[in-house]
Write an enzyme that holds these catalytic residues in place. Structure first.
Site, short mmCIF file in Angstrom:
data_model
loop_
_atom_site.label_atom_id
_atom_site.label_comp_id
_atom_site.label_asym_id
_atom_site.label_seq_id
_atom_site.Cartn_x
_atom_site.Cartn_y
_atom_site.Cartn_z
N SER A 193 0.81 -1.22 0.00
CA SER A 193 0.00 0.00 0.00
C SER A 193 0.84 1.27 0.00
O SER A 193 0.38 2.32 -0.48
CB SER A 193 -0.95 -0.01 1.21
OG SER A 193 -0.23 -0.21 2.41
N HIS A 244 1.88 4.84 4.88
CA HIS A 244 1.09 5.50 3.85
C HIS A 244 1.53 6.95 3.66
O HIS A 244 1.58 7.46 2.53
CB HIS A 244 -0.39 5.45 4.21
CG HIS A 244 -0.95 4.07 4.18
ND1 HIS A 244 -2.22 3.76 4.65
CD2 HIS A 244 -0.43 2.89 3.74
CE1 HIS A 244 -2.44 2.47 4.48
NE2 HIS A 244 -1.37 1.92 3.93
#
Length: 403
Positions: free
Chosen positions: A145, A197
């Site tokens: 991610s 992230h």
């Protein structure tokens, strides 16, 4: 014949066509991540602490391998499915623009810079004199991610849209789109690495602002890699996209100014995209070959054109054709791909005279943007005139001339 047999055959066919439309490297990442998760599931392996990205282990024991291995492992079925579903549209679009080898290099670069940002921020937070956040040094992160967030930033900047839809519920400014996704993930999901992230977003912005340009080689480097004998098996694959016709500086150009909405990731249009390959009775048969990958996969044009754009493009090109070449009937995508090059040649010949005023529909910024991608200015003006100022269609025309 039972009705459900027709539905099952239609679903498998459409799923196969969807898979064939995914470029080489993007599909390879999906296969590798899916296979690793399946092997871990079957063998019962869950010792992720040994392979995850652990800042304390990378710094104290110099376990650099964690930077690259950790992105291929996922902790649950939902984790790997969610990441791969997000990767497919983003990776496919960027791979068609960059080429397969360039995208591989960019992903390695993003994984490295993500880790560097992660280590710097975690170290500063853990050793600051005001309040120590030592837990960040022992945070164990796995999954793809982080790179996906970097790709979201790059794709959003490349698309040039002004706003994007979030889960189909509301629109947000394109510049805020990655940050809103970051907050939503943190609020709605558990065990999410906020710092991982965040570092992905920072790497994406650093790339789009050109901070990595010195680290990115030119097109000749990728071409030499593609020409090597050890890669010949891959380059012969129909889904492999060669790095030709791109920006000589090696990085993809970004632009803005198109006042349009984009479907983006997690938007309402994603469900309509999925429904397009659901079986429907009475639907005409789809061609078995994806027209986005003619020949040996040398096409780098965008795959986001509307369904009927090829027919409209052909009609516009045929309007500019010379009397010596009769206009053929408008047919399927495969027929268009066979006739596109002569039609473009006719448009070039016709536009040198009275059609020169059509070039004025394209702004200087659009012309300069395509010139910066390595195309000649005359070809750019002609392609923009034939495409009625549509950048995506113009790029496809220019790439078809170089195949």
């Amino acid at each position: 014949m039972r009705p459900n047999i027709v539905s099952e055959a239609g679903l498998s066919t459409r799923a196969g066509q969807w898979w064939e439309g995914i470029p080489f490297f993007t599909s390879a990442v999906v296969i590798v991540c899916g296979t690793i998760y399946l092997v871990c599931l079957l063998t019962g392996y869950d010792s992720f602490y040994e392979i995850c990205f652990l800042p304390s282990a990378v710094i104290s024991q110099f376990q650099v391998y964690r930077i690259y291995i950790s992105i291929l492992f996922h902790g649950s079925l939902l984790h790997v499915l969610f990441n791969m579903m997000a990767l497919v549209p983003l990776g496919s679009e960027l791979e068609r623009i960059m080429g397969s080898i360039r995208l591989l290099y960019i992903m390695i670069l993003l994984a490295t810079t993500n880790a560097i940002f992660h280590l710097v921020i975690a170290s500063l937070a853990a050793h600051n004199p005001f309040r120590s956040f030592q837990s960040l040094m022992n945070e164990c992160a796995i999954g793809f991610s982080g790179i996906i967030f970097s790709m979201i930033v790059i794709e959003t900047s490349l698309s040039g849209v002004q706003s994007r839809s979030v889960v189909g519920l509301f629109n947000v400014p394109a510049k805020l789109y990655p940050w809103i996704l970051l907050v939503l993930f943190q609020l709605l999901l558990t065990n999410v690495s906020f710092l991982g992230h965040l570092c992905g977003i920072l790497s994406g912005f650093a790339y789009t602002y050109g901070l990595f340009n010195l680290l990115i080689p030119g097109t000749s480097f990728y071409s030499s890699v593609e020409a090597s004998s050890w890669l010949s098996t891959c380059t012969r694959r129909p889904k492999f996209i060669l790095c030709t016709g791109g920006n000589p500086s090696g990085h993809i150009p970004t632009y803005s100014g198109q006042n349009t909405n984009s479907s983006g990731l997690f938007s309402g249009n994603i469900w309509r995209n999925l429904s397009t390959w659901m079986p429907q009775r009475g639907a005409s048969a789809q061609p078995t070959q994806d027209s986005r990958f003619p020949g040996s996969g040398r096409t780098l044009g965008s795959g986001q054109l509307p369904v009927n754009s090829d027919s409209n493009l052909e009609a516009r090109l045929l309007d500019n054709s010379s009397p010596d070449h009769p206009a053929p009937a408008i047919g399927t995508r495969e027929q268009l791909s066979d006739r596109r090059l002569p039609a473009v040649d006719n448009a070039v010949a016709a536009s040198r005279g009275p059609a020169a005023h059509q070039v004025s529909i394209a702004s200087d910024a659009e012309i300069q943007q395509l010139v910066s991608m390595g195309f000649e200015k005359t070809q750019v003006e002609v392609a923009l005139a034939a495409a009625d100022g549509d950048l995506n269609v113009a790029v496809e025309i220019l790439m078809s001339q170089q195949v």
